[in-house]
Design an enzyme around this catalytic site. Structure first.
Site, short mmCIF file in Angstrom:
data_model
loop_
_atom_site.label_atom_id
_atom_site.label_comp_id
_atom_site.label_asym_id
_atom_site.label_seq_id
_atom_site.Cartn_x
_atom_site.Cartn_y
_atom_site.Cartn_z
N ARG A 192 0.88 -1.13 0.16
CA ARG A 192 -0.14 -0.07 0.01
C ARG A 192 0.92 1.20 -0.02
O ARG A 192 0.54 2.27 0.50
CB ARG A 192 -0.94 0.03 1.36
CG ARG A 192 -2.03 -1.13 1.13
CD ARG A 192 -2.96 -0.92 0.16
NE ARG A 192 -4.07 -1.84 0.26
CZ ARG A 192 -4.30 -2.86 -0.03
NH1 ARG A 192 -3.05 -3.60 -0.42
NH2 ARG A 192 -5.19 -3.68 0.29
N SER A 194 -10.52 -0.68 3.49
CA SER A 194 -9.86 -0.91 4.76
C SER A 194 -9.39 0.50 5.16
O SER A 194 -8.88 1.22 4.73
CB SER A 194 -8.46 -1.49 4.52
OG SER A 194 -8.77 -3.04 3.99
N GLU A 240 -4.82 3.56 6.58
CA GLU A 240 -4.33 3.15 5.30
C GLU A 240 -4.96 4.44 4.30
O GLU A 240 -4.52 4.83 3.46
CB GLU A 240 -4.95 1.97 4.78
CG GLU A 240 -4.40 1.40 3.46
CD GLU A 240 -5.60 0.97 2.64
OE1 GLU A 240 -5.58 1.79 1.38
OE2 GLU A 240 -6.09 -0.07 2.62
N1 EPU Z 1 -10.32 -11.15 9.86
C1 EPU Z 1 -11.11 -11.27 11.19
N2 EPU Z 1 -11.93 -10.21 11.56
C2 EPU Z 1 -12.22 -9.44 10.62
C3 EPU Z 1 -11.70 -9.22 9.36
C4 EPU Z 1 -10.64 -10.11 9.11
O1 EPU Z 1 -10.48 -12.02 11.88
O2 EPU Z 1 -13.21 -8.30 10.98
C5 EPU Z 1 -9.31 -12.09 9.82
C6 EPU Z 1 -9.97 -13.10 8.60
O3 EPU Z 1 -10.33 -14.00 9.33
C7 EPU Z 1 -8.48 -13.50 7.62
C8 EPU Z 1 -7.46 -12.24 7.90
O4 EPU Z 1 -8.32 -11.45 8.95
O5 EPU Z 1 -7.76 -14.46 8.77
C9 EPU Z 1 -7.64 -11.66 6.69
O6 EPU Z 1 -8.90 -11.08 6.23
P1 EPU Z 1 -9.33 -10.76 4.79
O7 EPU Z 1 -8.88 -11.75 3.78
O8 EPU Z 1 -10.77 -10.05 4.86
O9 EPU Z 1 -8.18 -9.31 4.21
P2 EPU Z 1 -7.69 -8.22 5.27
O10 EPU Z 1 -6.42 -8.38 5.67
O11 EPU Z 1 -8.59 -7.95 6.31
C10 EPU Z 1 -6.98 -6.93 2.80
C11 EPU Z 1 -6.75 -5.71 2.23
C12 EPU Z 1 -8.17 -5.67 1.35
C13 EPU Z 1 -8.10 -6.84 0.81
C14 EPU Z 1 -8.25 -8.04 1.31
C15 EPU Z 1 -8.28 -9.13 0.26
C16 EPU Z 1 -5.40 -4.16 3.58
C17 EPU Z 1 -5.39 -3.10 4.41
N3 EPU Z 1 -6.61 -4.81 3.29
O12 EPU Z 1 -7.72 -7.14 3.93
O13 EPU Z 1 -8.15 -4.42 0.80
O14 EPU Z 1 -9.24 -6.51 -0.16
O15 EPU Z 1 -6.92 -8.21 2.37
O16 EPU Z 1 -7.17 -9.31 -0.48
O17 EPU Z 1 -4.35 -4.94 3.06
C18 EPU Z 1 -8.61 -2.12 0.88
O18 EPU Z 1 -7.29 -1.77 1.02
O19 EPU Z 1 -9.43 -1.02 1.12
C19 EPU Z 1 -9.27 -3.37 0.79
C20 EPU Z 1 -10.15 -3.79 1.29
#
Ligand code: EPU
Length: 339
Positions: free
Chosen positions: A165, A239, A335
């Site tokens: 990012r 995010s 972010e």
């Molecule tokens: N998780 C939780 N609780 C939550 C959310 C997530 O426990 O409320 C856990 C999930 O169970 C999983 C892990 O966190 O084990 C990762 O969750 P997820 O795959 O939803 O992705 P994220 O890390 O929360 C990132 C990006 C998103 C992108 C997703 C999918 C960042 C800051 N965010 O989110 O990007 O869509 O991966 O690749 O890196 C954005 O940048 O605006 C965005 C939405």
């Protein structure tokens, strides 16, 4: 083209918060951009803010300068070399529409980045990423205009210095350039990536074992729609925080109390942990404070149910950061661009 005065920015930010700007111009052509920049340079000490889709910022106050909404739209330019395709897009193009256009042409590589809000021009600034793919993986070059001199410069991937990012445009070159074209290196040969998260299981639920890129795009779209609010109906900026990167020692310590903590190695010594998990553990997920709150399906996303101010949302964000710091000794960073 002349700038309008005292314009509401509410329609131009996906959080849907109210803020006004002293001057505003919606730039549709390079000629318009040139005219408005010439005027801008004649104004002493006028702060400048470039807006694409307005999907990654939070206004906590009015903007005392000029906001340029970049709506540059020209037909994409395509150069095919064997199986490789270079597709050059204008900055003002809606990101998801561009992804769908490339897929409709049989140009593959952007399918995992489906349904990300925002514009093509903003995509390299923070190296947007989702489901195991980042812009840097498919980036060829961009063209940007120097705000002070008007010089048009090509930036290679190396010059963009992409990180998680992150890019040179958020660091050494911050505030100096306006991205006007981005060229992506795509392929006519499908090479789908379905290992991240639930893509594979969503496809398997539809009995798809050898998906086409279009099917991957549809699966990613369905996953995002299920978890992330649609900014058209619920204000948010995706995010709100970055996923923090912590040391191996810090992770081992956390694992003693929380053996289940999800983590992803970014090097031998450092690990990314999901901010969404940390925030959820702190009891914030789904919490609502009248007009704003933490999204019920993804704790990384803050939402405006209608009528919240940017300051209220920022206060909530700071409370969440403090709570994660107190509980896990991990400092979250926003972010989104907080203004
Ligand atoms: N998780 C939780 N609780 C939550 C959310 C997530 O426990 O409320 C856990 C999930 O169970 C999983 C892990 O966190 O084990 C990762 O969750 P997820 O795959 O939803 O992705 P994220 O890390 O929360 C990132 C990006 C998103 C992108 C997703 C999918 C960042 C800051 N965010 O989110 O990007 O869509 O991966 O690749 O890196 C954005 O940048 O605006 C965005 C939405």
């Amino acid at each position: 083209m002349i700038a309008q005065e005292n314009v509401s920015l509410k329609p131009y930010n996906t959080f849907g918060v109210e803020a006004h700007t002293r001057y505003f111009a919606d730039v549709q052509t390079l000629a318009d951009l040139d005219t408005i920049l010439t005027w801008y340079r004649s104004q002493p000490n006028l702060p400048l803010l470039i807006l694409g889709g307005g999907s990654n910022l939070l206004f906590t106050q009015d903007w005392p300068g000029l906001v340029l909404k970049l709506s540059l739209l020209e037909k994409p330019v395509v150069v095919e070399v064997g199986d490789e395709v270079l597709v050059k897009s204008s900055a003002g193009e809606n990101w998801h529409d561009f992804v769908l256009y490339t897929l409709s042409q049989g140009y593959y590589g952007l399918e995992n980045l489906s349904l990300i809000p925002g514009s093509v021009g903003a995509s390299p600034l923070q190296n947007i990423g989702a489901y195991g793919v980042e812009i840097k993986d498919v980036f060829q070059q961009l063209e940007a205009l120097n705000i002070q001199t008007g010089e048009l410069k090509v930036f290679t991937a190396q010059e963009c210095a992409f990180g998680y990012r992150d890019s040179v445009f958020k660091n050494a070159e911050k505030g100096k350039w306006i991205v006007v074209f981005v060229t992506f290196k795509l392929s006519k040969m499908p090479a789908v990536k379905i290992e991240y998260g639930t893509i594979k299981s969503v496809l398997e639920a539809h009995n798809i074992t050898s998906p086409t890129p279009l099917q991957v795009s549809q699966a990613v779209t369905a996953i995002r729609q299920a978890k992330l609010p649609d900014p058209k109906t619920l204000g948010s900026a995706g995010s709100f925080f970055k996923n923090p990167i912590i040391t191996k020692a810090a992770l081992e310590k956390l694992k003693k109390e929380h053996p289940e903590i999800p983590n992803f190695a970014v090097s031998d010594s450092h690990f990314k942990v999901p901010a969404g998990w940390l925030i959820e553990k702190g009891g914030w997920k789904g919490k609502t404070f009248g007009t704003f709150g933490v999204h019920k399906d993804q704790a990384l996303v803050l939402v405006n149910y209608g009528g919240a101010t940017g300051l209220e949302i920022w206060e909530l964000a700071k409370n969440i950061m403090q709570s994660v710091s107190d509980r896990f000794s991990i400092e979250l960073a926003a972010e989104v661009n907080v203004i």
